[in-house]
Design a protein around this motif. Structure first.
Motif, PDB file in Angstrom:
ATOM      1  N   CYS A   1       0.822  -1.222   0.000  1.00 47.91           N
ATOM      2  CA  CYS A   1       0.000   0.000   0.000  1.00 47.91           C
ATOM      3  C   CYS A   1       0.846   1.257   0.000  1.00 47.91           C
ATOM      4  O   CYS A   1       0.437   2.291  -0.521  1.00 47.91           O
ATOM      5  CB  CYS A   1      -0.983  -0.009   1.168  1.00 47.91           C
ATOM      6  N   GLY A   2       2.033   1.188   0.644  1.00 48.24           N
ATOM      7  CA  GLY A   2       2.921   2.354   0.660  1.00 48.24           C
ATOM      8  C   GLY A   2       2.644   3.341   1.774  1.00 48.24           C
ATOM      9  O   GLY A   2       3.404   4.293   1.947  1.00 48.24           O
ATOM     10  N   HIS A   3       1.564   3.146   2.552  1.00 46.86           N
ATOM     11  CA  HIS A   3       1.285   4.150   3.594  1.00 46.86           C
ATOM     12  C   HIS A   3       0.886   3.580   4.950  1.00 46.86           C
ATOM     13  O   HIS A   3       0.594   4.332   5.866  1.00 46.86           O
ATOM     14  CB  HIS A   3       0.218   5.142   3.099  1.00 46.86           C
ATOM     15  N   CYS A   4       0.866   2.259   5.116  1.00 46.82           N
ATOM     16  CA  CYS A   4       0.526   1.707   6.439  1.00 46.82           C
ATOM     17  C   CYS A   4       1.763   1.776   7.351  1.00 46.82           C
ATOM     18  O   CYS A   4       2.854   2.126   6.909  1.00 46.82           O
ATOM     19  CB  CYS A   4       0.032   0.264   6.306  1.00 46.82           C
TER      20      CYS A   4
ATOM     21  N   CYS B   1       3.141  -5.768   4.690  1.00 43.61           N
ATOM     22  CA  CYS B   1       1.969  -4.905   4.495  1.00 43.61           C
ATOM     23  C   CYS B   1       0.717  -5.779   4.333  1.00 43.61           C
ATOM     24  O   CYS B   1       0.724  -6.751   3.575  1.00 43.61           O
ATOM     25  CB  CYS B   1       2.187  -4.062   3.229  1.00 43.61           C
TER      26      CYS B   1
ATOM     27  N   CYS C   1       4.665  -0.347   5.894  1.00 41.81           N
ATOM     28  CA  CYS C   1       5.310   0.275   4.730  1.00 41.81           C
ATOM     29  C   CYS C   1       6.165   1.458   5.170  1.00 41.81           C
ATOM     30  O   CYS C   1       7.300   1.623   4.716  1.00 41.81           O
ATOM     31  CB  CYS C   1       4.263   0.723   3.718  1.00 41.81           C
TER      32      CYS C   1
HETATM   33 ZN    ZN Z   1       1.365  -1.086   3.543  1.00 45.70          ZN
END
Ligand code: ZN
Ligand code: NAD
Ligand code: ZN
Length: 346
Positions: free
Chosen positions: A96-99, A110, A102
């Motif tokens: 996701c790049g934002h949790c 993730c 991540c």
């Molecule tokens: Zn993530």
């Protein structure tokens, strides 16, 4: 009419893969299409095709997470790769790049992560859809087939060794000298470690010696644990378990030195008993390790580009995949089979 490509597809768990045509996918916004040059065959692909794990892929699916190829088309908005770039489409297909994971540089865990050749179609196909933010950048000094095993077997063992925290001069024991293990020996040596290689197959042990293992031990010997302790002067500081049978896991906890770390990487289905008293009283750490991040990928590939690590590969055509799976299941693949698309379907 849509363009077709050759693929090997899992239609039913535990059944041979079906060699058939499939529509060439069209990259959507933020996606790219990769024309496959080579794809390694990992034991994970066999677990996937058998439906071995609690999280199962949806049928039908195309396995393969060591796919290397050239970017053939860009979806809308893609700016960070260009047509003709050589990339790898790994197990960590996207995240996701934002949790919190991540953000912590742990995109491998993730909750939204997708897995190549598992929850997304993979490299047993002439074309692969990929997320350009998660593809591996293949150094120009590496051929596609040389790079293929690095993007799973290589990164996984390199990261796993880092997770043992073993320091140069210390002992690393590696259980399972197959696709992963034969690279682990080379990463371990390049990282300054002394290597004790363990397997149940004499051919694998002989190969381990050629690759530079300082000692080899047959896991079937009744005194295997005592032997490793003797050779390493009290147990290995770091242990990496890539073996595909559960028996190896308890054994590996037993060969871990006091205050050492046993890193679990192999994924045979099931559970294994932990000798609780020994683990507690010896302050042993047991930890899991799952592939590696994008920065681990760049590092793992750099070792290969520098010639410090070289996969031993056997090239086969995609059409041989069922024979390759049979051999892999019986321990009859010496190191890594790489499916070679250049010679097969063009
Ligand atoms: Zn993530
Ligand atoms: P492989 O079949 O090429 O090699 C497995 C090796 O284990 C063989 O050499 C075999 O002889 C040996 N072995 C089997 N039983 C043993 C025992 N009791 N003691 C010692 N050695 C034993 O498989 P591979 O492609 O190297 O994959 C190995 C495992 O790692 C698979 O379970 C795979 O799913 C898993 N894997 C995990 C990750 C991860 O991120 N954690 C990544 C890739 C692969
Ligand atoms: Zn793999």
């Amino acid at each position: 009419m849509s363009r077709k490509m050759q693929t090997a597809v899992v239609e039913q768990f535990g059944k041979p893969l079906v060699l058939r045509e499939w529509d060439v996918p069209t990259p959507g916004p933020g996606q790219i299409l990769v024309k496959t040059e080579a794809c390694g065959v990992c034991h994970t692909d066999l677990h996937a095709a058998h439906g071995d794990w609690p999280l199962k892929p949806m049928l039908p699916f195309i396995p393969g997470h060591e796919g290397i190829g050239l970017v053939a088309a860009l979806g809308a908005g893609v700016t960070n790769v260009k047509e003709g770039d050589r990339v790898g489409v790994p197990w960590l297909y996207s995240a996701c790049g934002h949790c919190e994971d991540c953000l912590a540089g742990w995109e491998t865990v993730c909750a939204e992560a997708q897995f190549g050749g598992y929850t997304r179609n993979g490299g047993f196909a002439e074309f692969i859809l990929a997320d350009p933010n998660y593809v591996a950048r293949i150094p120009s000094r590496l051929s596609a087939s040389a790079a293929a095993p690095i993007i799973c077997a290589g990164i996984t063992t390199y990261k796993g060794i880092k997770q043992t925290a073993a320091r140069p001069g210390e002992w690393l024991a590696i259980s399972g000298i197959g696709g992963l293990g034969h690279l682990a020996i080379q990463y371990g040596k390049a990282m300054g470690l002394q290597i004790c290689a363990i397997d149940i197959d004499e051919r694998k042990l002989a190969h381990a010696k050629l690759l530079g293992a300082d000692c080899v031990v047959d896991a079937r010997a009744h005194d295997c644990i005592a032997e490793v302790k003797k050779l390493t002067g009290g147990g290995a500081h770091g242990v990496l378990v890539t073996a595909t049978s559960l028996g190896a896991f308890k054994q590996c906890v037993g060969i871990t030195r006091k205050r050492g770390t046993c890193v679990l990487v192999g994924l045979p289905p099931g559970e294994f008993p932990i000798p609780l008293f020994d683990v507690v009283a010896n302050c042993v750490t047991i930890r899991g390790s799952f592939v590696g991040t994008r920065s681990d990928m760049a590092e793992a590939l750099a070792f290969a580009a520098d010639g410090k690590v070289k996969a031993d590969i056997e090239l086969q055509p995609l059409s041989a995949i069922n024979q390759v799976f049979d051999r892999l299941g019986h321990g009859d693949v010496p190191s890594r089979v790489v499916l070679d698309f250049a010679s097969t379907w063009t």
